[in-house]
Write an enzyme that holds these catalytic residues in place. Structure first.
Site, PDB file in Angstrom:
ATOM      1  N   GLU A 171       0.857  -1.196   0.000  1.00 14.18           N
ATOM      2  CA  GLU A 171       0.000   0.000   0.000  1.00 14.18           C
ATOM      3  C   GLU A 171       0.891   1.243   0.000  1.00 14.18           C
ATOM      4  OE1 GLU A 171      -2.782  -0.474   3.260  1.00 14.18           O
ATOM      5  OE2 GLU A 171      -3.863  -2.049   2.225  1.00 14.18           O
ATOM      6  N   HIS A 206      -9.039   9.359   3.154  1.00 15.99           N
ATOM      7  CA  HIS A 206      -8.646   8.274   2.250  1.00 15.99           C
ATOM      8  C   HIS A 206      -8.870   8.767   0.830  1.00 15.99           C
ATOM      9  CE1 HIS A 206      -8.214   4.433   0.319  1.00 15.99           C
ATOM     10  NE2 HIS A 206      -7.891   3.882   1.469  1.00 15.99           N
ATOM     11  N   ARG A 266      -0.809   8.811   1.822  1.00 22.23           N
ATOM     12  CA  ARG A 266      -2.209   9.213   1.630  1.00 22.23           C
ATOM     13  C   ARG A 266      -2.437  10.714   1.618  1.00 22.23           C
ATOM     14  NH1 ARG A 266      -5.406   4.784   5.124  1.00 22.23           N
ATOM     15  NH2 ARG A 266      -4.829   3.142   3.694  1.00 22.23           N
ATOM     16  N   HIS A 325     -11.333   9.392   6.878  1.00 25.31           N
ATOM     17  CA  HIS A 325     -11.104   7.950   7.042  1.00 25.31           C
ATOM     18  C   HIS A 325     -10.577   7.589   8.426  1.00 25.31           C
ATOM     19  CE1 HIS A 325     -10.129   3.909   5.761  1.00 25.31           C
ATOM     20  NE2 HIS A 325      -8.843   4.072   5.995  1.00 25.31           N
ATOM     21  N   ARG A 353      -0.834   8.663   9.357  1.00 24.31           N
ATOM     22  CA  ARG A 353      -0.707   7.212   9.581  1.00 24.31           C
ATOM     23  C   ARG A 353      -0.325   6.494   8.291  1.00 24.31           C
ATOM     24  NH1 ARG A 353      -4.340   2.795   8.843  1.00 24.31           N
ATOM     25  NH2 ARG A 353      -5.794   4.294   7.946  1.00 24.31           N
TER      26      ARG A 353
HETATM   27  C1  SIN Z   1      -7.492   0.506   2.737  1.00 19.68           C
HETATM   28  O1  SIN Z   1      -7.759  -0.679   2.508  1.00 19.68           O
HETATM   29  O2  SIN Z   1      -7.173   1.283   1.841  1.00 19.68           O
HETATM   30  C2  SIN Z   1      -7.563   1.002   4.148  1.00 19.68           C
HETATM   31  C3  SIN Z   1      -6.469   0.465   4.938  1.00 19.68           C
HETATM   32  C4  SIN Z   1      -6.069   1.445   6.002  1.00 19.68           C
HETATM   33  O3  SIN Z   1      -6.715   2.454   6.186  1.00 19.68           O
HETATM   34  O4  SIN Z   1      -5.042   1.206   6.633  1.00 19.68           O
END
Ligand code: SIN
Length: 542
Positions: A116, A245, A291, A352, A387
């Site tokens: 991610e 998010h 993010r 988020h 985060r």
């Molecule tokens: C996501 O699946 O994008 C959310 C995961 C997260 O917020 O850590």
């Protein structure tokens, strides 16, 4: 009615459930949750849990990525402790019965690791695209089976009770340097307030997403723990760092539907309405930048072009792969008329996660004795100003373990203490509400004010405007609150208003831009003056 227990756990996400399971063999536990037990933020977590399992990865790299995402504001000791505690906690979940995706690969200890934004390596342990649901289901089954845990569904906490609690016309008034001895809780079905008398209390109520008009969070995310903690006198930190998010589904009927960052981790690209990729203009990591960067980039594209959404495109990947890796997303997108194997998905950023919360030590203890906070409700120092993706379930797991360890020890000490005489809930003089419109109107107004003035890009003028309006709403709610019987909508509205106010105060205080807090009046980070937490405490009232 009065309930007396050793441990009161408020919230039924991963933090509350694992804590309850760990302390239950040492004392009686009451687990209260305001809707059905599974209705938690955890249940909606798609991505997974970040942890070091790959031979290409190391604790040092995970620590480095977390620190860099947190923009010089993380507590390094906490980061180290959480990162290093990850593998053991994940193995423990497997022992509880959780099934994560497996890939025959010696280099990853057989986990199918995802990637991610902000992660330099593949390290996301996941259960397809429904990790939270898998973890929640298994833990809930374990909790159901435990004879020492009583579950109170449809019970919403109103306020904490501390040694200095006095009831003034239904208002709980507390003092500093206090000891927590439970909470007043509304039984929503029977409309009765119960007094829970507990030796140890854990706040694990999750996040605050509902304070914003658009959010990936479920309806329960009304910041109850943070608001109750603040009213009781806990120290609150860093609420200006609200994570948006980047990719929530843009569709009038798709309430709170998140398109996991794991989709970009598997190669999806953000494009604008003209079909052009744009992330390369904003960061060298492009679509896998942190993010805060991606959400601001989308905001800027939307404002420049006057569009109402951007698109996330993974259609270049094999259809079979997409369906297998993202079965839930594939199904949900289809419901809204998008085939993600063929069509780009319309997306917008939405609130988020809150990186700040109730300030705790490394055992999850707050400044109020015998009161703990774990998970999104807490500010441990792990996330700093932003985060890192999938570090939240990790934090909840590591901290619930630490908190349980400490709480079990504390219980032995408190057991020797005579029970405190705590005041029962008193609603003398209050009547049933005759103005429900006040609640729904203010609820809506708070969420719009926060979205429009305290969002991804802030300015002094917008923050000041938000402050004035929220101040008015708070005084209206307080007048109303004194006169009427509490309902869950009123409790949540009151909590939302407190959280909104605290976010604005933190945002006004920080005169720089860092991580998730971006103010056009101070567009740069200023480490000389502002490399520190924003700390708030309720003014002393008695
Ligand atoms: C996501 O699946 O994008 C959310 C995961 C997260 O917020 O850590």
């Amino acid at each position: 009615m009065e309930v007396t227990v050793d441990f009161l756990v408020i919230g039924s996400g991963v933090a509350g459930l694992t804590f309850a399971l760990k302390v239950a063999q040492y004392g009686r536990v009451a687990l209260i949750t305001k809707k059905e037990i599974k209705e938690s933020n955890t249940n909606h977590a798609q991505g997974g849990i970040a942890s070091v399992f790959s031979s290409l990865d190391s604790f040092d790299l995970h620590i480095k990525d977390t620190l860099s995402s947190g923009v010089d504001l993380c507590n390094k000791d906490v980061v180290e402790m959480v990162v290093k505690g990850g593998p053991e906690r994940i193995k423990e979940l497997i022992d509880f019965g959780v099934n994560f995706n497996i890939k025959e690969d010696e280099n990853s200890q057989n986990f199918d690791l995802g990637r991610e934004g902000g992660h330099s390596q593949k390290r996301i342990v996941h259960a397809q695209d429904m990790t939270g649901r898998e973890v929640e289901n298994v833990l809930v089954q374990c909790v159901y089976k435990h004879k020492n845990i009583d579950i109170y569904e449809h019970h919403i906490a109103i306020d904490l009770i501390t040694r200095s609690t006095r009831i003034k016309r239904g208002f709980v008034v507390t003092n500093y340097e206090d000891t927590c001895c439970g909470a007043y809780v509304l039984d929503r079905k029977n409309k009765k307030v119960k007094t829970f008398n507990s030796k140890i209390t854990l706040l694990a109520t999750g996040g605050i997403g509902k304070v914003y008009l658009y959010t990936s969070n479920p309806d329960i995310a009304t910041g109850d723990g943070i608001a109750m903690g603040y009213r009781a006198g806990t120290t609150i930190a860093n609420l200006e760092f609200v994570q948006f998010h980047p990719t929530c589904l843009y569709h009038p009927k798709a309430k709170n539907f998140l398109i996991s960052e794991a989709v970009r981790g598997e190669g999806a690209v953000l494009i604008n309405k003209g079909g052009e990729p744009f992330m390369f203009k904003y960061d060298k990591e492009k679509d896998l930048a942190c993010r805060d960067v991606v959400a601001r980039a989308i905001d800027s594209e939307l404002k420049k072009r006057g569009d109402n959404c951007v698109y996330l495109d993974i259609s270049h990947k094999k259809s079979e792969f997409i369906k297998k890796r993202f079965p839930n997303l594939y199904k949900q997108c289809n419901i809204y008329g998008f085939d993600m194997t063929k069509d780009p998905i319309p997306v917008v950023p939405a609130a988020h996660y809150i990186c700040g919360g109730i300030s705790t030590d490394i055992y999850g203890r707050t400044n109020i004795k015998y009161l703990y906070a774990v998970g999104e409700t807490a500010c441990t120092g792990l996330h700093g100003a932003n985060r890192l993706a999938s570090n939240s379930l990790l934090e909840a797991l590591v901290y619930s373990d630490k908190a349980a360890f400490r709480a079990i020890k504390e219980l032995k000490i408190i057991k020797k203490r005579p029970d405190l005489n705590i005041p029962l809930w008193d609603e003398t003089g209050t009547v049933d509400s005759d103005e429900l419109i006040m609640i729904s109107h203010n609820w809506d107004e708070i969420r719009r004010i926060m979205w429009n003035y305290v969002g991804i890009v802030r300015s002094n003028k917008r923050l000041a405007r938000a402050k004035r309006r929220i101040d008015n709403i708070i005084s209206e709610i307080n007048d109303y609150y004194w006169d009427f019987k509490v309902t869950s909508d009123l409790i949540e509205l009151r909590n939302l208003s407190v959280v909104a106010d605290l976010i604005i105060k933190c945002a006004l205080h920080r005169k720089e831009s860092r991580g998730l807090h971006y103010n056009i009046a101070y567009p740069e980070k200023d480490n000389k003056k502002w490399q520190k937490d924003t700390i708030l405490r309720r003014p002393f009232v008695i």
